[in-house]
Design an enzyme around this catalytic site. Structure first.
Site, PDB file in Angstrom:
ATOM      1  N   SER A 166       0.832  -1.199   0.000  1.00  0.00           N
ATOM      2  CA  SER A 166       0.000   0.000   0.000  1.00  0.00           C
ATOM      3  C   SER A 166       0.863   1.244   0.000  1.00  0.00           C
ATOM      4  CB  SER A 166      -0.901   0.016   1.245  1.00  0.00           C
ATOM      5  OG  SER A 166      -1.566   1.259   1.383  1.00  0.00           O
ATOM      6  N   TYR A 197      -1.717  -0.800  10.138  1.00  0.00           N
ATOM      7  CA  TYR A 197      -1.871  -1.141   8.724  1.00  0.00           C
ATOM      8  C   TYR A 197      -0.597  -0.807   7.940  1.00  0.00           C
ATOM      9  CZ  TYR A 197      -3.849  -1.111   3.991  1.00  0.00           C
ATOM     10  OH  TYR A 197      -4.100  -1.346   2.650  1.00  0.00           O
TER      11      TYR A 197
END
Length: 257
Positions: free
Chosen positions: A148, A163
């Site tokens: 990401s 995350y």
């Protein structure tokens, strides 16, 4: 185009493919159109089966939906056993299953931190290791895992530390695994999406949220599921046979590496 390394009948396994608006389902459809049989894996078994039926109906390809908890080794073993029994040999794995985490660091709990890593990092390890057994034996394969932009920028989109850290681990995992798999004619790469119009960032994006998220991109919009699916389709193709250990940014210029 290089000479094909793959047999005509081959299967791509895509995790996190149950959501109707997810990158996984879009990727499964894209790969099905490119000649792959596809196995759509998701913790929501009913959603996986429904998405597989949709892919089969819209593309005419062989598609199988399987329920699995990718953080559990026994569950993964059973799921891949089912895929291997019902579909052609696995030639590609796309690790897309993931969970977000918008919790600020000082409010994060150990339990929630472990859950994020269990899915985003441990799950990628477990599924990859199980699928690689057959790939190593057959001496060909492609693995693409989802990192990401949050791993590269330290958050700044929706999710926060847990995350971002879990997705940074995916980049290190990809590079190290690529070193070990090269001798087996297996490539291992990652994609790092920026803001994509899916439901992982707290639900369906409103037009206002889209405008805010795209304000700093060079392209002036958020990405789509099909944008990411097209990149993955390339990375598992014969044309990408000389690409490994790479992380491909797909963020509209929001992050320039």
């Amino acid at each position: 185009m290089t000479e094909s390394q793959f047999p005509t009948a081959r299967t791509a396994v895509i995790t996190g493919a149950g959501s109707e608006r997810g990158i996984g389902r879009a990727t499964a459809a894209r790969l099905a159109k490119s000649g792959w049989s596809v196995a759509l894996l998701d913790i929501d078994k009913a959603a996986a089966i429904a998405s597989a039926a949709w892919v089969a109906e819209t593309t005419g390809a062989e598609a199988l939906g399987v329920g699995v908890d990718i953080s559990d080794e026994a569950s993964v073993a059973a799921a891949i056993d089912e895929v291997e029994q019902q579909l052609p040999a696995i030639g590609a794995l796309v690790n897309l299953a993931g969970i977000s985490s918008p919790t600020p660091f000082m409010e994060e709990t150990v339990e929630a931190w472990d859950q994020v890593f269990a899915v985003n990092t441990r799950g990628t390890f477990i599924v990859s290791q199980r699928v690689l057994r057959g790939m190593i034996e057959r001496k060909y394969g492609r693995i693409v895992s989802a990192s990401s932009i949050s791993a590269q920028r330290g958050g700044g989109t929706y999710s926060k530390v847990a995350y971002s850290a879990s997705k940074a681990a995916v980049i290190g995992f990809t590079r190290a695994l690529a070193r070990e798999m090269g001798e087996h004619n297996i490539t291992v790469n990652a994609v790092a999406p920026g803001p994509i119009d899916t439901d992982i960032m707290g639900g369906t994006l409103t037009e206002e949220r889209k405008a805010a998220m795209s304000a700093d991109t060079l392209i002036g919009r958020v990405g789509t599921r099909d944008d990411v699916a097209a990149l993955i389709d390339f990375l598992v193709s014969d044309d990408a046979s000389y690409i490994t250990a790479a992380t491909y940014d797909i963020n509209g210029g929001l992050q320039i590496s």
